[in-house]
Design a protein around this motif. Structure first.
Motif, PDB file in Angstrom:
ATOM      1  N   LYS A 289       0.787  -1.222   0.039  1.00  0.00           N
ATOM      2  CA  LYS A 289       0.143   0.196   0.084  1.00  0.00           C
ATOM      3  C   LYS A 289       0.844   1.416  -0.018  1.00  0.00           C
ATOM      4  N   ALA A 290       1.938   1.103   0.426  1.00  0.00           N
ATOM      5  CA  ALA A 290       2.995   2.286   0.496  1.00  0.00           C
ATOM      6  C   ALA A 290       3.272   2.864  -0.608  1.00  0.00           C
ATOM      7  N   MET A 291       3.283   1.868  -1.857  1.00  0.00           N
ATOM      8  CA  MET A 291       3.798   2.463  -2.965  1.00  0.00           C
ATOM      9  C   MET A 291       2.729   3.340  -3.887  1.00  0.00           C
ATOM     10  N   GLN A 292       1.599   3.546  -3.080  1.00  0.00           N
ATOM     11  CA  GLN A 292       0.437   4.385  -3.758  1.00  0.00           C
ATOM     12  C   GLN A 292       0.675   5.752  -3.212  1.00  0.00           C
ATOM     13  N   TYR A 293       1.630   5.918  -2.315  1.00  0.00           N
ATOM     14  CA  TYR A 293       1.564   7.442  -1.517  1.00  0.00           C
ATOM     15  C   TYR A 293       2.753   7.937  -1.769  1.00  0.00           C
ATOM     16  N   THR A 294       2.914   9.148  -1.405  1.00  0.00           N
ATOM     17  CA  THR A 294       4.202  10.080  -1.520  1.00  0.00           C
ATOM     18  C   THR A 294       4.204  10.940  -0.330  1.00  0.00           C
ATOM     19  N   PRO A 295       5.036  10.741   0.599  1.00  0.00           N
ATOM     20  CA  PRO A 295       6.352  10.365   0.298  1.00  0.00           C
ATOM     21  C   PRO A 295       6.228   8.474   0.536  1.00  0.00           C
ATOM     22  N   THR A 296       6.779   7.774  -0.227  1.00  0.00           N
ATOM     23  CA  THR A 296       6.655   6.510  -0.247  1.00  0.00           C
ATOM     24  C   THR A 296       7.439   5.681   1.058  1.00  0.00           C
ATOM     25  N   PHE A 297       8.646   6.243   1.287  1.00  0.00           N
ATOM     26  CA  PHE A 297       9.452   5.682   2.248  1.00  0.00           C
ATOM     27  C   PHE A 297       8.478   5.885   3.519  1.00  0.00           C
ATOM     28  N   LYS A 298       8.180   7.185   3.728  1.00  0.00           N
ATOM     29  CA  LYS A 298       7.356   7.185   4.993  1.00  0.00           C
ATOM     30  C   LYS A 298       6.012   6.506   5.270  1.00  0.00           C
ATOM     31  N   GLN A 299       5.518   6.128   4.022  1.00  0.00           N
ATOM     32  CA  GLN A 299       4.251   5.508   4.070  1.00  0.00           C
ATOM     33  C   GLN A 299       4.532   3.882   4.536  1.00  0.00           C
ATOM     34  N   PHE A 300       5.740   3.520   4.179  1.00  0.00           N
ATOM     35  CA  PHE A 300       6.193   2.178   4.351  1.00  0.00           C
ATOM     36  C   PHE A 300       6.296   2.150   6.009  1.00  0.00           C
ATOM     37  N   GLY A 301       6.746   3.079   6.763  1.00  0.00           N
ATOM     38  CA  GLY A 301       6.976   3.088   8.152  1.00  0.00           C
ATOM     39  C   GLY A 301       5.578   3.142   8.717  1.00  0.00           C
ATOM     40  N   MET A 302       4.700   4.029   8.158  1.00  0.00           N
ATOM     41  CA  MET A 302       3.353   4.085   8.598  1.00  0.00           C
ATOM     42  C   MET A 302       2.592   2.757   8.666  1.00  0.00           C
ATOM     43  N   GLN A 303       2.825   2.072   7.489  1.00  0.00           N
ATOM     44  CA  GLN A 303       2.161   0.938   7.297  1.00  0.00           C
ATOM     45  C   GLN A 303       2.755  -0.345   8.140  1.00  0.00           C
ATOM     46  N   MET A 304       4.011  -0.187   8.546  1.00  0.00           N
ATOM     47  CA  MET A 304       4.565  -1.163   9.312  1.00  0.00           C
ATOM     48  C   MET A 304       3.810  -1.031  10.662  1.00  0.00           C
ATOM     49  N   ILE A 305       3.689   0.249  11.142  1.00  0.00           N
ATOM     50  CA  ILE A 305       3.259   0.459  12.571  1.00  0.00           C
ATOM     51  C   ILE A 305       1.763   0.154  12.612  1.00  0.00           C
ATOM     52  N   LEU A 306       0.935   0.355  11.349  1.00  0.00           N
ATOM     53  CA  LEU A 306      -0.334   0.005  11.386  1.00  0.00           C
ATOM     54  C   LEU A 306      -0.564  -1.596  11.317  1.00  0.00           C
ATOM     55  N   PHE A 307       0.447  -2.334  10.806  1.00  0.00           N
ATOM     56  CA  PHE A 307       0.581  -3.573  11.059  1.00  0.00           C
ATOM     57  C   PHE A 307       0.550  -4.126  12.387  1.00  0.00           C
ATOM     58  N   ALA A 308       1.678  -3.562  13.146  1.00  0.00           N
ATOM     59  CA  ALA A 308       1.565  -3.709  14.467  1.00  0.00           C
ATOM     60  C   ALA A 308       0.532  -3.404  15.335  1.00  0.00           C
ATOM     61  N   MET A 309      -0.145  -2.388  14.981  1.00  0.00           N
ATOM     62  CA  MET A 309      -1.436  -2.079  15.736  1.00  0.00           C
ATOM     63  C   MET A 309      -2.546  -3.216  15.435  1.00  0.00           C
ATOM     64  N   GLN A 310      -2.721  -3.309  14.179  1.00  0.00           N
ATOM     65  CA  GLN A 310      -3.876  -4.225  13.620  1.00  0.00           C
ATOM     66  C   GLN A 310      -3.767  -5.759  13.802  1.00  0.00           C
ATOM     67  N   GLU A 311      -2.392  -6.026  13.618  1.00  0.00           N
ATOM     68  CA  GLU A 311      -1.811  -7.415  13.746  1.00  0.00           C
ATOM     69  C   GLU A 311      -0.949  -7.944  14.711  1.00  0.00           C
ATOM     70  N   PRO A 312      -1.039  -7.557  15.916  1.00  0.00           N
ATOM     71  CA  PRO A 312       0.089  -7.581  17.032  1.00  0.00           C
ATOM     72  C   PRO A 312       0.700  -8.852  17.004  1.00  0.00           C
ATOM     73  N   LYS A 313       0.093  -9.819  17.043  1.00  0.00           N
ATOM     74  CA  LYS A 313       0.742 -11.120  17.197  1.00  0.00           C
ATOM     75  C   LYS A 313       1.462 -11.661  16.030  1.00  0.00           C
ATOM     76  N   LEU A 314       1.008 -11.188  14.796  1.00  0.00           N
ATOM     77  CA  LEU A 314       1.790 -11.629  13.628  1.00  0.00           C
ATOM     78  C   LEU A 314       2.889 -10.503  13.694  1.00  0.00           C
ATOM     79  N   TYR A 315       2.962  -9.299  13.969  1.00  0.00           N
ATOM     80  CA  TYR A 315       4.073  -8.366  14.175  1.00  0.00           C
ATOM     81  C   TYR A 315       5.017  -8.978  14.941  1.00  0.00           C
ATOM     82  N   GLN A 316       4.414  -9.595  16.221  1.00  0.00           N
ATOM     83  CA  GLN A 316       5.614  -9.957  17.134  1.00  0.00           C
ATOM     84  C   GLN A 316       6.363 -11.323  16.528  1.00  0.00           C
ATOM     85  N   LEU A 317       5.488 -12.230  15.868  1.00  0.00           N
ATOM     86  CA  LEU A 317       6.105 -13.321  15.268  1.00  0.00           C
ATOM     87  C   LEU A 317       6.965 -12.916  14.007  1.00  0.00           C
TER      88      LEU A 317
END
Length: 167
Positions: free
Chosen positions: A37-65
């Motif tokens: 999803k990050a590739m759809q946004y500018t700045p792309t690199f920042k959106q990678f970070g936003m998506q990683m944190i969103l994943f941590a919040m929405q899928e905490p067990k998968l993030y931990q794994l």
């Protein structure tokens, strides 16, 4: 929950290692859905970070794994970078293209920002903190701009790749 024995699992998988590998692969595929999803946004690199944190919040067990279940064998950031796979390589390309960085500068920036983002994600995945999108946006933006300014100023001559030490 299913009211079933473990036997059906082992009609599909030979052993527990195969089960664990399949779960790991499925978890990474799920994370990659966020990362793409990050590739759809500018700045792309920042959106990678936003998506990683969103994943941590929405899928905490998968993030931990995926990101918190280390086996203690990683010795440096280069090994982490390899484990991150295609997403990390895309980030380096984006950093070089969007910010005029050479490969070493892009790697230094990626390493620093990834470690910061990993920390914020870990705080969210473990329930220690919950940040709003606005706060996450501000945190990642400040960290990125500070590090980019440091690199562009020449204060950083070469990547600061430090070994990861066990406590």
């Amino acid at each position: 929950r299913l009211g079933s024995s473990a036997r059906p699992i082992f009609t599909v998988f030979k052993n527990m290692e195969e089960v664990q590998q399949a779960v790991q692969t499925a978890a990474m595929e799920r994370f990659n859905q966020y990362a793409k999803k990050a590739m759809q946004y500018t700045p792309t690199f920042k959106q990678f970070g936003m998506q990683m944190i969103l994943f941590a919040m929405q899928e905490p067990k998968l993030y931990q794994l995926l990101f918190m279940a280390g086996d203690g064998t990683v010795q440096n950031f280069d090994e982490i970078f390899v484990q991150l796979g295609e997403n990390a390589a895309v980030c380096l390309t984006v950093l070089q293209k969007d910010y005029g960085l050479n490969e070493a500068e892009a790697m230094e920036l990626f390493q620093h920002v990834w470690i910061f983002t990993f920390g914020v994600g870990t705080l969210c995945a473990t329930g220690v903190c919950h940040f709003s999108d606005e706060v996450i946006n501000e945190l990642l933006g400040q960290d990125f701009m500070a590090m980019l300014a440091r690199i562009k100023s020449g204060a950083s001559q070469q990547p600061t790749v430090h070994p990861i030490q066990k406590l």
